[in-house]
Design a protein around this motif. Structure first.
Motif, PDB file in Angstrom:
ATOM      1  N   ILE A  28       4.850  -0.882  -4.885  1.00 15.53           N
ATOM      2  CA  ILE A  28       3.731   0.065  -4.851  1.00 15.53           C
ATOM      3  C   ILE A  28       4.019   1.015  -3.695  1.00 15.53           C
ATOM      4  N   SER A  29       4.140   2.280  -3.997  1.00 15.55           N
ATOM      5  CA  SER A  29       4.563   3.258  -2.994  1.00 15.55           C
ATOM      6  C   SER A  29       3.378   3.873  -2.257  1.00 15.55           C
ATOM      7  N   SER A  30       3.620   4.216  -0.992  1.00 10.41           N
ATOM      8  CA  SER A  30       2.591   4.916  -0.214  1.00 10.41           C
ATOM      9  C   SER A  30       2.527   6.386  -0.593  1.00 10.41           C
ATOM     10  N   GLY A  31       3.551   6.875  -1.268  1.00 12.13           N
ATOM     11  CA  GLY A  31       3.594   8.289  -1.633  1.00 12.13           C
ATOM     12  C   GLY A  31       3.689   9.210  -0.435  1.00 12.13           C
ATOM     13  N   GLY A  32       4.171   8.661   0.687  1.00 14.39           N
ATOM     14  CA  GLY A  32       4.293   9.471   1.890  1.00 14.39           C
ATOM     15  C   GLY A  32       2.993   9.660   2.642  1.00 14.39           C
ATOM     16  N   ALA A  33       1.940   8.970   2.210  1.00 11.04           N
ATOM     17  CA  ALA A  33       0.628   9.092   2.866  1.00 11.04           C
ATOM     18  C   ALA A  33      -0.005   7.706   2.942  1.00 11.04           C
ATOM     19  N   ALA A  34       0.533   6.874   3.811  1.00  8.62           N
ATOM     20  CA  ALA A  34       0.163   5.461   3.855  1.00  8.62           C
ATOM     21  C   ALA A  34      -1.324   5.234   4.145  1.00  8.62           C
ATOM     22  N   LYS A  35      -1.875   5.959   5.099  1.00  9.46           N
ATOM     23  CA  LYS A  35      -3.283   5.739   5.453  1.00  9.46           C
ATOM     24  C   LYS A  35      -4.198   6.040   4.268  1.00  9.46           C
ATOM     25  N   ASN A  36      -3.939   7.133   3.594  1.00  6.76           N
ATOM     26  CA  ASN A  36      -4.752   7.487   2.437  1.00  6.76           C
ATOM     27  C   ASN A  36      -4.566   6.492   1.300  1.00  6.76           C
ATOM     28  N   LYS A  37      -3.323   6.057   1.100  1.00  8.59           N
ATOM     29  CA  LYS A  37      -3.036   5.105   0.032  1.00  8.59           C
ATOM     30  C   LYS A  37      -3.777   3.797   0.267  1.00  8.59           C
ATOM     31  N   LEU A  38      -3.741   3.298   1.484  1.00 10.32           N
ATOM     32  CA  LEU A  38      -4.427   2.050   1.790  1.00 10.32           C
ATOM     33  C   LEU A  38      -5.921   2.187   1.571  1.00 10.32           C
ATOM     34  N   SER A  39      -6.474   3.297   2.027  1.00  4.74           N
ATOM     35  CA  SER A  39      -7.904   3.539   1.849  1.00  4.74           C
ATOM     36  C   SER A  39      -8.280   3.550   0.372  1.00  4.74           C
ATOM     37  N   THR A  40      -7.457   4.215  -0.440  1.00  6.58           N
ATOM     38  CA  THR A  40      -7.722   4.299  -1.878  1.00  6.58           C
ATOM     39  C   THR A  40      -7.674   2.925  -2.528  1.00  6.58           C
ATOM     40  N   MET A  41      -6.688   2.129  -2.169  1.00 10.08           N
ATOM     41  CA  MET A  41      -6.553   0.791  -2.755  1.00 10.08           C
ATOM     42  C   MET A  41      -7.738  -0.088  -2.386  1.00 10.08           C
ATOM     43  N   ILE A  42      -8.196   0.044  -1.145  1.00  9.13           N
ATOM     44  CA  ILE A  42      -9.327  -0.772  -0.701  1.00  9.13           C
ATOM     45  C   ILE A  42     -10.596  -0.377  -1.435  1.00  9.13           C
ATOM     46  N   VAL A  43     -10.836   0.921  -1.531  1.00 11.55           N
ATOM     47  CA  VAL A  43     -12.041   1.406  -2.209  1.00 11.55           C
ATOM     48  C   VAL A  43     -12.061   0.967  -3.668  1.00 11.55           C
ATOM     49  N   SER A  44     -10.907   0.989  -4.318  1.00 13.60           N
ATOM     50  CA  SER A  44     -10.827   0.619  -5.732  1.00 13.60           C
ATOM     51  C   SER A  44     -10.808  -0.883  -5.946  1.00 13.60           C
ATOM     52  N   GLY A  45     -10.659  -1.638  -4.863  1.00 12.81           N
ATOM     53  CA  GLY A  45     -10.580  -3.085  -4.993  1.00 12.81           C
ATOM     54  C   GLY A  45      -9.276  -3.558  -5.587  1.00 12.81           C
ATOM     55  N   GLU A  46      -8.235  -2.741  -5.501  1.00 14.27           N
ATOM     56  CA  GLU A  46      -6.948  -3.057  -6.113  1.00 14.27           C
ATOM     57  C   GLU A  46      -5.869  -3.213  -5.039  1.00 14.27           C
ATOM     58  N   LEU A  47      -6.001  -4.233  -4.239  1.00 16.02           N
ATOM     59  CA  LEU A  47      -5.008  -4.486  -3.202  1.00 16.02           C
ATOM     60  C   LEU A  47      -3.734  -5.059  -3.812  1.00 16.02           C
ATOM     61  N   PRO A  48      -2.577  -4.725  -3.266  1.00 15.81           N
ATOM     62  CA  PRO A  48      -1.334  -5.353  -3.713  1.00 15.81           C
ATOM     63  C   PRO A  48      -1.309  -6.812  -3.286  1.00 15.81           C
ATOM     64  N   ASP A  49      -0.406  -7.569  -3.888  1.00 15.67           N
ATOM     65  CA  ASP A  49      -0.307  -8.989  -3.547  1.00 15.67           C
ATOM     66  C   ASP A  49       0.206  -9.192  -2.132  1.00 15.67           C
ATOM     67  N   VAL A  50       1.219  -8.392  -1.746  1.00 14.13           N
ATOM     68  CA  VAL A  50       1.805  -8.485  -0.417  1.00 14.13           C
ATOM     69  C   VAL A  50       1.788  -7.110   0.226  1.00 14.13           C
ATOM     70  N   MET A  51       1.427  -7.076   1.499  1.00 18.49           N
ATOM     71  CA  MET A  51       1.442  -5.838   2.258  1.00 18.49           C
ATOM     72  C   MET A  51       2.330  -6.034   3.478  1.00 18.49           C
ATOM     73  N   TRP A  52       3.238  -5.090   3.678  1.00 18.64           N
ATOM     74  CA  TRP A  52       4.210  -5.125   4.784  1.00 18.64           C
ATOM     75  C   TRP A  52       3.784  -4.053   5.770  1.00 18.64           C
ATOM     76  N   MET A  53       3.416  -4.425   6.986  1.00 16.05           N
ATOM     77  CA  MET A  53       2.749  -3.485   7.873  1.00 16.05           C
ATOM     78  C   MET A  53       2.882  -3.903   9.339  1.00 16.05           C
ATOM     79  N   GLU A  54       2.400  -3.054  10.204  1.00 12.93           N
ATOM     80  CA  GLU A  54       2.400  -3.368  11.628  1.00 12.93           C
ATOM     81  C   GLU A  54       1.353  -4.439  11.941  1.00 12.93           C
ATOM     82  N   ARG A  55       1.659  -5.250  12.955  1.00 13.77           N
ATOM     83  CA  ARG A  55       0.640  -6.144  13.478  1.00 13.77           C
ATOM     84  C   ARG A  55      -0.484  -5.296  14.082  1.00 13.77           C
ATOM     85  N   GLY A  56      -1.645  -5.892  14.220  1.00 12.50           N
ATOM     86  CA  GLY A  56      -2.680  -5.175  14.953  1.00 12.50           C
ATOM     87  C   GLY A  56      -3.961  -4.957  14.181  1.00 12.50           C
ATOM     88  N   ALA A  57      -4.585  -3.812  14.456  1.00 16.22           N
ATOM     89  CA  ALA A  57      -5.955  -3.574  14.010  1.00 16.22           C
ATOM     90  C   ALA A  57      -6.116  -3.558  12.497  1.00 16.22           C
TER      91      ALA A  57
END
Length: 553
Positions: free
Chosen positions: A95-124
C-alpha cells in the motif's frame, strides 16, 4: 543502512489532522480493502504445539511504509522474495503513501481501512494508534517465536514498551554494537588527479572543493543530498562527540538539560560554514529542490567530488561498481570524518546508532491473523530470514551455515561482485526487520578471511571507517510529544521554524552575520511558540531513558 535524510522529519511528523482522525476512529477493526488487496485466507493453521508454521499454507498481508519516499518493490520479483513467496508461501501486498504519507495515513484512519502492517518511525504516531486501541501487542508471541527476544534482548524490548507495559513495536536494525554508514564519500579518480591532497580538516575540505570547482566545471564539488541533509552530518566536524542526532532533535544536551539548537555555538558555526560553501557554489545549488533520484544519478555517473550523507555507501557502492567497471582507476573511497583544526579526530562522530535501531513495524487490528504475521516477521529477523533477504536463497552466494548459523559464502560471492551487489541492492527496501548483529558479524567473519582487494566495497569501508565513527544515541530515543498535547503543537511549530531558518541561512544569507541574524530570529520565534516548554518535556524524557539504561547495566 540506517538513512537519516529520510528520518529527520518523520520523527516529528504528527499533525492535528491525524490526531483528529484517530480520535474519531478509536479501535477500528475493519478489514483492509485498500489498493492492491486480494482475498486473504481466514485462519492460517497452527501445528500441534500451537505455533504457526510458515509454509504450511498461504499467508498474505498488506504492508504500508509510512514515508513520502518509500515505494515497496514488487514482492517476488527478486530472487530473495521469490524464494520466500514460493517456499514460505508468504505474499506481501503493498500500500503506497503516494508521496504524501501524512495525508495517506489520515485517509486510511478516517475510512477505517488500516493496513495489516505499518512500517514507521517510533514515537507519537505509534503511541496514538496504540492508545486508540488499533495495534496488536506482541507479548504473547515472544516466547513462541523467540528470534526477536533472543537477538534484541530484554533491555531493548523494555525501551520499546508502551506506557501500558506492553510491546507493540518490532524494531528494525536493532543492535548491541556500533553500526552505521554516515560519513564522507570521495570520487577516487578526481581525488588522485588533483594530487590526493589532505582531507582531514574543514579547511582542507574547503580548499579541495575550490580546487574541484576550478578544474572540473561539470562536477558538483560537494553533494549534500535532498534538503541539504548532508549539512547536518557535517555538524560532527565542529565539536567532539557531536552526532547530527541533536540537530534532528532540535535540542542540544548541556549538563543534564536539553537547550536550544539555535543558540548553540557549534550549530551556528556549522550553518555559517555551509552557507559559505553554498555562496561560493562549492555545494549542491539545488539541494532544497532536487529529488533523491537526481542525487543517485550524479553519484553513479561520477559527477560529484565529495558526497556527505547519513548513508553514502548505498549510492557509493552502486557508483563504485559502475565507474570501476569502465575504468579501473575510477570509483569511490571513503575518508576519515573531517574535523575542525585542533579537535581530536577520534572523537568525531558523523553518524549514530541506537540499540533500538532505525524504525519499527506494527501490526494493526485489521489483520486477520496477527500471530501469523508476527511469526513471519520473527522468522525474517532470525538467521534464515536475514541471510535470505540479504544474500538471496541458499545455493547461489552461500551454501550451508557454520556452528553459529553464519552462512558459508560460496566462491561466487567474491567472483561475481556485480551480481551479488545487484541482488543485495534489490532487497534493500524489504529489510524491515534488520538484525544488525547477525548480519554485520556474518559479513565481518567472512570478509576477514579475504585480502582487501576482494572484500565487498561497502563492508570494507564499514570495517575501516564508518562503524568506528558512529555515536551511541540510545538515550535520546522517544523524546517527541504526542501531537494533540501542548508540547506536540509547539513541536510542530518549532520544526517549521527550524526548517525555514535552516534553508534561508544556507541558501540565501549573503554573509556570516546574516546567518547569525536568521538564527537569532528563529530563536526568538521558537521561544514565542513555547520552545522552553518543549525543551523541558524532552529533557524529562531523556532523563527517563538515562535511568532505564542505567538500571539495565
Amino acid at each position: 543502512m540506517k538513512r537519516w535524510k529520510r528520518k529527520l522529519l518523520a520523527s516529528l511528523s504528527v499533525t492535528l489532522v491525524i490526531v483528529t482522525a484517530l480520535a474519531g476512529c478509536s479501535g477500528s477493526k475493519e478489514k483492509n480493502n485498500t489498493e492492491g488487496s486480494t482475498n486473504k485466507p481466514s485462519e492460517p493453521t497452527e501445528n500441534a504445539s500451537g505455533v504457526f508454521e510458515l509454509g504450511a499454507e498461504p499467508l498474505e498481508f498488506s504492508f504500508y511504509g509510512h514515508y513520502d519516499w518509500y515505494t515497496m518493490p514488487e514482492w517476488g520479483a527478486d530472487l530473495a522474495t521469490k524464494w520466500i513467496k514460493e517456499n514460505k508461501k508468504v505474499n506481501v501486498v503493498p500500500i503506497s503513501s503516494g508521496g504524501a504519507a501524512k495525508n495517506k495515513l489520515s485517509t486510511m484512519i478516517v475510512s477505517g481501512e488500516l493496513p495489516d502492517v505499518m512500517w514507521m518511525e517510533r514515537g507519537a504516531d505509534v503511541e496514538k494508534l496504540r492508545a486508540e486501541g488499533m495495534l496488536v501487542p506482541f507479548d504473547d508471541y515472544l516466547d513462541k517465536y523467540p528470534n526477536l527476544k533472543k537477538w534484541a534482548g530484554e533491555s531493548t524490548l523494555d525501551m520499546l514498551r508502551s506506557p501500558d507495559g506492553k510491546l507493540y513495536q518490532f524494531p528494525n536494525w536493532y543492535t548491541t554494537q556500533p553500526n552505521g554508514n554516515a560519513g564522507y564519500l570521495v570520487n577516487k579518480k578526481i581525488y588522485n588527479e588533483l594530487g590526493a591532497p589532505s582531507l582531514e580538516t574543514t579547511d582542507d575540505l574547503y580548499n579541495y572543493l575550490k580546487l574541484v570547482k576550478a578544474n572540473y566545471p561539470d562536477v558538483t564539488p560537494l553533494e549534500v543530498g535532498q534538503t541539504a541533509s548532508g549539512v547536518d552530518v557535517m555538524v560532527s566536524a565542529f565539536a567532539e562527540n557531536r552526532p547530527y542526532t541533536f540537530n534532528s532533535m532540535i535540542a542540544v544536551p548541556q549538563g543534564n538539560e536539553l537547550v536550544s539548537l539555535f543558540t548553540d555555538p557549534v550549530y551556528r558555526e556549522l550553518i555559517q560554514y555551509a552557507s559559505r560553501l553554498y555562496r561560493e557554489k562549492l555545494m549542491t545549488q539545488d539541494a532544497f529542490t532536487q529529488k533523491l533520484e537526481q542525487v543517485e544519478q550524479k553519484i553513479v555517473t561520477g559527477k560529484i567530488a565529495v558526497y556527505v550523507a547519513s548513508s553514502p555507501t548505498e549510492f557509493g557502492s552502486k557508483g563504485n561498481m559502475e565507474l570501476s567497471s569502465h575504468d579501473p582507476e575510477a570509483g569511490y573511497i571513503m575518508v576519515w570524518p573531517v574535523h575542525k583544526e585542533g579537535l581530536d579526530r577520534n572523537k568525531i562522530f558523523p553518524g549514530d546508532y541506537k540499540q533500538l535501531g532505525w524504525n519499527v513495524s506494527v501490526i494493526t487490528k485489521s489483520a486477520d491473523n496477527p500471530e501469523a504475521i508476527f511469526a513471519f516477521l520473527d522468522w525474517l529477523t532470525g538467521p534464515e530470514g536475514q541471510r535470505t533477504i540479504m544474500w538471496g536463497p541458499e545455493g547461489l552466494y552461500w551454501e550451508g551455515v557454520d556452528g553459529e548459523e553464519v552462512p558459508l559464502f560460496t566462491e561466487k560471492f567474491t567472483s561475481d561482485p556485480k551480481g551479488r551487489d545487484e541482488l543485495m541492492n534489490s532487497t534493500v527496501n524489504f529489510q524491515w526487520n534488520g538484525n544488525t548483529v547477525y548480519v554485520d558479524n556474518s559479513k565481518m567473519k567472512f570478509e576477514s578471511t579475504l585480502p582487501p582487494e576482494k572484500r565487498n566495497w561497502e563492508t570494507y569501508w564499514q570495517s575501516e571507517i564508518t562503524w568506528k565513527t558512529q555515536f551511541n544515541t540510545t538515550a535520546y530515543v522517544n523524546l517527541d510529544p504526542a501531537g494533540d498535547t501542548d508540547e506536540g503543537i509547539i513541536a510542530q511549530r518549532v520544526l517549521e521554524i527550524y526548517e525555514q531558518a535552516r534553508a534561508r541561512a544556507i541558501s540565501t544569507a549573503s554573509s556570516d552575520e546574516e546567518v547569525l541574524a536568521i538564527l537569532d530570529k528563529a530563536e526568538a520565534d521558537a521561544q514565542q511558540a513555547g520552545y522552553d516548554k518543549l525543551l523541558k518535556f524532552k529533557t524529562e524524557r531523556w532523563q527517563e531513558n538515562v535511568s532505564k539504561l542505567n538500571a539495565a547495566k
